[in-house]
Design an enzyme around this catalytic site. Structure first.
Site, short mmCIF file in Angstrom:
data_model
loop_
_atom_site.label_atom_id
_atom_site.label_comp_id
_atom_site.label_asym_id
_atom_site.label_seq_id
_atom_site.Cartn_x
_atom_site.Cartn_y
_atom_site.Cartn_z
N CYS A 237 -17.51 -22.94 -27.26
CA CYS A 237 -18.31 -21.58 -27.52
C CYS A 237 -17.99 -20.59 -26.29
O CYS A 237 -18.55 -20.30 -25.50
CB CYS A 237 -19.68 -21.89 -27.36
SG CYS A 237 -20.13 -23.13 -28.84
N GLU A 238 -16.58 -20.03 -26.38
CA GLU A 238 -16.21 -19.28 -25.34
C GLU A 238 -14.87 -18.55 -25.69
O GLU A 238 -14.11 -19.00 -26.43
CB GLU A 238 -15.73 -20.00 -24.16
CG GLU A 238 -16.70 -20.68 -23.24
CD GLU A 238 -17.59 -19.88 -22.29
OE1 GLU A 238 -17.07 -18.60 -21.83
OE2 GLU A 238 -18.58 -20.53 -21.70
N GLY B 88 5.42 -26.45 -4.86
CA GLY B 88 5.48 -25.19 -5.29
C GLY B 88 6.69 -25.02 -6.45
O GLY B 88 6.71 -24.12 -7.14
N ARG C 287 -5.66 -24.20 -18.29
CA ARG C 287 -4.43 -23.38 -17.72
C ARG C 287 -4.36 -22.26 -18.67
O ARG C 287 -4.08 -21.01 -17.96
CB ARG C 287 -3.09 -24.25 -17.73
CG ARG C 287 -3.04 -25.41 -16.58
CD ARG C 287 -1.88 -25.70 -16.42
NE ARG C 287 -0.84 -24.61 -15.91
CZ ARG C 287 0.11 -24.07 -16.30
NH1 ARG C 287 0.18 -24.06 -17.65
NH2 ARG C 287 0.69 -22.89 -15.70
N PRO D 31 5.34 -31.82 -3.84
CA PRO D 31 5.46 -31.30 -5.06
C PRO D 31 4.48 -31.87 -6.04
O PRO D 31 4.32 -33.22 -5.80
CB PRO D 31 6.75 -31.64 -5.57
CG PRO D 31 7.13 -32.98 -4.91
CD PRO D 31 6.51 -32.96 -3.43
N GLY D 32 3.84 -31.11 -6.92
CA GLY D 32 2.82 -31.81 -7.99
C GLY D 32 3.47 -31.40 -9.17
O GLY D 32 3.69 -32.40 -9.91
N ARG D 33 3.35 -30.25 -9.70
CA ARG D 33 3.74 -29.79 -10.87
C ARG D 33 5.17 -30.14 -11.29
O ARG D 33 5.44 -30.64 -12.45
CB ARG D 33 3.67 -28.24 -10.97
CG ARG D 33 3.78 -27.49 -12.28
CD ARG D 33 4.15 -26.23 -12.46
NE ARG D 33 3.03 -25.55 -11.36
CZ ARG D 33 2.07 -24.83 -12.05
NH1 ARG D 33 1.53 -25.14 -13.04
NH2 ARG D 33 0.88 -24.60 -11.13
N TYR E 25 -1.89 -30.42 -13.94
CA TYR E 25 -3.11 -29.62 -13.80
C TYR E 25 -3.78 -29.41 -15.37
O TYR E 25 -4.35 -28.23 -15.63
CB TYR E 25 -2.70 -28.09 -13.40
CG TYR E 25 -2.32 -28.22 -12.05
CD1 TYR E 25 -3.12 -28.59 -10.90
CD2 TYR E 25 -0.87 -27.87 -11.65
CE1 TYR E 25 -2.50 -28.72 -9.68
CE2 TYR E 25 -0.18 -28.01 -10.42
CZ TYR E 25 -1.03 -28.51 -9.37
OH TYR E 25 -0.51 -28.60 -7.99
N TYR F 91 -5.09 -19.41 -15.83
CA TYR F 91 -3.63 -19.09 -15.14
C TYR F 91 -3.00 -18.21 -15.95
O TYR F 91 -1.64 -17.75 -15.75
CB TYR F 91 -2.82 -19.99 -14.57
CG TYR F 91 -3.42 -20.84 -13.72
CD1 TYR F 91 -4.25 -20.49 -12.35
CD2 TYR F 91 -3.62 -22.36 -13.76
CE1 TYR F 91 -4.83 -21.46 -11.62
CE2 TYR F 91 -4.16 -23.30 -12.88
CZ TYR F 91 -4.90 -22.95 -11.87
OH TYR F 91 -5.40 -23.54 -10.89
C1 LIG Z 1 -1.29 -27.55 -4.88
C2 LIG Z 1 -0.84 -28.26 -3.73
C3 LIG Z 1 0.50 -28.62 -3.66
C4 LIG Z 1 1.43 -28.61 -5.11
O1 LIG Z 1 1.71 -27.77 -5.34
P1 LIG Z 1 2.71 -27.54 -6.89
O2 LIG Z 1 2.90 -26.21 -7.11
O3 LIG Z 1 1.86 -28.45 -7.95
O4 LIG Z 1 4.09 -28.33 -6.41
C5 LIG Z 1 1.37 -28.82 -2.56
N1 LIG Z 1 0.84 -28.80 -1.32
C6 LIG Z 1 -0.44 -28.13 -1.40
C7 LIG Z 1 -0.94 -28.18 0.15
C8 LIG Z 1 -1.17 -27.64 -2.44
O5 LIG Z 1 -2.53 -27.39 -1.97
#
Ligand SMILES: *Cc1c(COP(=O)(O)O)cnc(C)c1O
Length: 437
Positions: free
Chosen positions: A358-359, A239, A328, A290-292, A387, A332
């Site tokens: 076409c949107e 997050g 995105r 962490p992803g993002r 994402y 979002y």
């Molecule tokens: C999507 C997700 C993440 C990653 O979230 P980011 O905002 O990209 O860091 C981590 N844990 C869980 C369980 C998720 O679903």
């Protein structure tokens, strides 16, 4: 940090000229910087070094094999949400033993696969799911390591579609029911090994406060679970928000880029200083997902201007990347900085940057100040590493873009652009089916 900057008026990713890359591989094209990914991983890893910890990269942010390989080589683990993601991690050289498996709807097949591969932990989101995991583990003669996801009912103060830690969200087990749920599972499920507790309150958090609030609220629960069920880890989820407005001048390479950040920067310094003191006394293994943060600023989507259209109300810059390549903005209300590959000092004008789909929702940016461009110019849509490609689709029967990973002065093609034949792969005309259903 990010590794996209102008060098003599031309936008580079690390030491690679993006215009040349776009010419070679065509557009739309995703380009990622290995340097940024590595830097962000190490920042977080070092920030948490006082804790026994593991960074489990959230694969859904960007699941290209070469990205996963990069994380695996840095020693990272992975947070997966499907059997498919586990398959990718293993193909990329990641270890199942460093994988946590999240998600509210795991199927029996996925649970079997993950058990056979020996993942570190299932992060379960309901008691019903835990009972199925118990059954499957029993059938396979295995013990399944499990944790529950707690829903702490904390407002992450982010976009409503990426807020996950409130009671009205589908995620996790309600805070006040967790202890009872663990007790029930411990009593009824002989094939489960209770291993931890997990939470994840949302994505793109730009303030430390919700993280602190959730951690403070949940740590007493973690203590209780440690005492009653001898848990080994606490995962604080992902997050961590990123800044989508960056400075692109070679002189300014501070992590958060420019001065014009509207989003209050959440640095790893702030994150670690606030959370480590709360987590350290637990004397448990701390996981992060962490992803993002890991890949967001590391990627750009390169797109060519096809046409300019002056309407009565607006001027449209029509580009060859659409919502099927980057969803995105419409999904979002995501904001992406857009900049031409050739730096321009001309006075910006107000335009909508739109795709060919076409949107009406097919836009990259609306009412955006952009220096004037003409057909044939190439633009970079920045901070598209998370994402972005993973949410791409073939809508309008458009091939998915190619992906390139830049490493210093080298550029590696890490995914080929889809061909027209790829677009109909697996489809059959009636009467020509391989087998009748
Ligand atoms: C999507 C997700 C993440 C990653 O979230 P980011 O905002 O990209 O860091 C981590 N844990 C869980 C369980 C998720 O679903």
């Amino acid at each position: 940090m990010h590794s996209f900057r102008y060098v003599q008026g031309r936008l580079n990713c690390e030491s690679v000229d993006l215009e040349a890359l776009a010419e070679k591989h065509g557009t739309p094209l995703y380009v990622y910087s290995k340097e940024t990914i590595t830097d962000h991983f190490k920042r977080l890893d070092h920030g948490m070094e006082r804790l026994d910890h593991l960074v489990c990269y959230a694969v859904k942010a960007n699941s290209n094999l070469a990205i996963l390989q990069t994380i695996a080589e840095l020693g990272g683990g992975f947070d997966i949400v499907s059997g498919g993601e586990l398959f990718r991690v293993l193909k990329a050289g990641g270890q199942a033993g460093k994988c946590t498996f999240a998600g509210v709807g795991k199927t029996r097949g996925e649970i079997e696969y993950a058990l056979q591969q020996g993942i570190y932990c299932f992060n379960a989101e309901s008691e019903a799911e835990l009972r199925l995991i118990d059954q499957v583990a029993g059938d396979l003669g295995k013990k399944a390591p499990v944790a529950m996801r707690v829903n702490p009912n904390v407002d992450a103060k982010t976009h409503k579609y990426i807020s996950t830690g409130k009671s009205e969200n589908k995620f996790g087990v309600d805070f006040d029911r967790v202890l009872d749920a663990y007790a029930a599972i411990a009593k009824d499920c002989p094939n489960l090994e209770i291993r931890g507790l997990q939470m994840h309150i949302g994505s793109q958090l730009t303030s430390i406060d919700p993280f602190v609030e959730a951690a403070k609220k949940v740590t007493p629960l973690v203590e209780a679970l440690k005492e009653r069920h001898n848990i080994q880890f606490f995962s604080i989820g992902g997050g961590i928000g990123i800044v989508y407005r960056e400075s692109l001048d070679s002189g300014d390479q501070s992590w958060w880029g420019g001065k014009s950040d509207e989003e209050r920067p959440l640095t790893i310094g702030t994150y670690a200083n606030a959370l480590v003191p709360i987590l350290e006394p637990l004397k448990l293994r701390i996981l992060m997902e962490p992803g993002r943060f890991m890949v967001g600023n590391a990627g750009a989507l390169i797109s060519k201007v096809l046409y300019i259209k002056q309407g009565n109300a607006k001027k449209f810059v029509i580009v060859d990347a659409g919502m099927n390549d980057l969803i995105r903005p419409v999904l979002y209300e995501g904001w992406h900085q857009i900049t031409p590959l050739q730096k321009s000092e001309a006075k910006p004008e107000l335009v909508d940057v739109v795709g060919p789909i076409c949107e009406s929702g097919d836009f990259i940016a609306q009412d955006r100040e952009l220096t004037p461009v003409v057909a044939g110019d190439t633009l970079a849509i920045l901070s598209a590493g998370a994402y972005g490609f993973t949410m791409a689709s073939n809508y309008n029967t458009r091939p998915m873009p190619a992906e390139v990973l830049v490493d210093g002065k080298d550029a590696h093609l890490i995914r080929e652009r889809q061909t027209l034949d790829d677009l109909i792969k697996g489809e059959h005309l009636v009467g020509e089916s391989a087998e009748e259903a």
